[in-house]
Design an enzyme around this catalytic site. Sequence first.
Site, PDB file in Angstrom:
ATOM      1  N   ARG A  51      -0.742  -9.685 -32.113  1.00 22.22           N
ATOM      2  CA  ARG A  51       0.709  -9.884 -33.117  1.00 22.22           C
ATOM      3  C   ARG A  51       1.830  -9.309 -32.687  1.00 22.22           C
ATOM      4  O   ARG A  51       2.765 -10.027 -32.196  1.00 22.22           O
ATOM      5  CB  ARG A  51       0.350  -9.592 -34.406  1.00 22.22           C
ATOM      6  N   ASP A  52       2.153  -7.977 -32.670  1.00 27.19           N
ATOM      7  CA  ASP A  52       3.208  -7.273 -32.186  1.00 27.19           C
ATOM      8  C   ASP A  52       3.573  -7.518 -30.857  1.00 27.19           C
ATOM      9  O   ASP A  52       4.908  -7.465 -30.238  1.00 27.19           O
ATOM     10  CB  ASP A  52       3.168  -5.921 -32.765  1.00 27.19           C
ATOM     11  N   HIS A 109       2.900   4.587 -34.815  1.00 24.84           N
ATOM     12  CA  HIS A 109       3.399   3.172 -33.990  1.00 24.84           C
ATOM     13  C   HIS A 109       4.266   3.563 -32.980  1.00 24.84           C
ATOM     14  O   HIS A 109       5.552   3.462 -33.387  1.00 24.84           O
ATOM     15  CB  HIS A 109       3.655   2.224 -34.834  1.00 24.84           C
ATOM     16  N   HIS A 126       6.502   3.223 -29.391  1.00 23.69           N
ATOM     17  CA  HIS A 126       7.059   2.467 -28.299  1.00 23.69           C
ATOM     18  C   HIS A 126       7.457   3.486 -27.075  1.00 23.69           C
ATOM     19  O   HIS A 126       7.810   4.544 -27.383  1.00 23.69           O
ATOM     20  CB  HIS A 126       8.348   1.677 -28.739  1.00 23.69           C
ATOM     21  N   CYS A 153      10.508  -5.851 -30.253  1.00 27.59           N
ATOM     22  CA  CYS A 153      11.035  -6.423 -31.448  1.00 27.59           C
ATOM     23  C   CYS A 153      11.978  -7.615 -31.385  1.00 27.59           C
ATOM     24  O   CYS A 153      12.738  -7.079 -30.569  1.00 27.59           O
ATOM     25  CB  CYS A 153      11.471  -5.417 -32.278  1.00 27.59           C
ATOM     26  N   ASN A 195       4.949  -1.559 -26.533  1.00 28.20           N
ATOM     27  CA  ASN A 195       4.297  -0.671 -27.398  1.00 28.20           C
ATOM     28  C   ASN A 195       3.361   0.374 -26.314  1.00 28.20           C
ATOM     29  O   ASN A 195       3.342  -0.001 -25.130  1.00 28.20           O
ATOM     30  CB  ASN A 195       3.210  -1.238 -28.328  1.00 28.20           C
TER      31      ASN A 195
END
Length: 320
Positions: free
Chosen positions: A32-33, A228, A230, A261, A270
């Site tokens: 997803r991300d 989370h 980065h 993003c 990530n």
Amino acid sequence: MSHGDLPMTVPAAPFTPAPMPERVTIYEVGPRDGLQNESAVVPVAVKAEMITRLLDAGLPVIEATSFVHPKWVPQLADAAELMGLLVDRIGDAARRMPVLVPNEKGLDRALDLGLEHVAVFGSATETFAQKNLNRSYDEQFAMFEPTVRRARDAGMDVRGYLSMCFGDPWEGAVPVEQVVRAGVRLLEMGAGQLSLGDTIGVATAGHVQAMVAAFAEAGVGVDRLAMHFHDTYGQALANTHAALQVGVTTFDASAGGLGGCPYAKSATGNLATEDLVWMLRGLGVETGVDLDAVVDTTVFMADALGKSPASAVARALAGA
């Protein structure tokens, strides 16, 4: 405001480092991300193969997709098709995979497919709420409330993401107490877990520990928190280690370090799942994840995307 204007020091966290946890949960966000930030649309069959490989590699949680309007994230326009394909292929394991739902319409689509785990994605800052959700800071919570309530009433697990927790490219440094207020609102609304996002990768180890301490002071234990990170400044693993020292045991990661993003151009990839597994293995922390299988998946996706693997461990182990 540039990243260089962000403060480099924060108040010391009143924590004595804890022993390393015996086991950590890796929350895989690559499908997803990771893929939402790719310029090319990945075929649904390739996405399904990626997810199946990650499941076979032992990832306990895999966030599969997002039921967002295709106008905003065209890379995930095939969400319903993907989840239907996965349900046909692996049954209940697919129904348990989290999906992002920005609002009640997204929730309706997840419910129609019999899915069991959803997430909402909020912002700790006003500017990013406007850019990412087209809502004000307060309006985003008004949008989430019925979505979370209905999901919980349907017996679903609900996760709350909070972005821009350590810095915002438009607003600069984000006060820790502002992040705590926003996070507590999501938890009180009904989110079972809160993922704190370093969306533009500016967090430092001390800042991470101070953030956890501030949530503890607000009555939120580490069992409710996930991190989370980065890797914009190469600090994701150091920040993970700092979070481990204060008891955090759930970390988001993306196979191959895919991600970013679409609404914050300074957000890089990530934390790579294989880099995280390599570090945790060296610390004697169990994950249940097969490192070689994750690297193989990273290479598979790099080939599908027409690029070389970005993560250090994948490059080392795969000879890429």
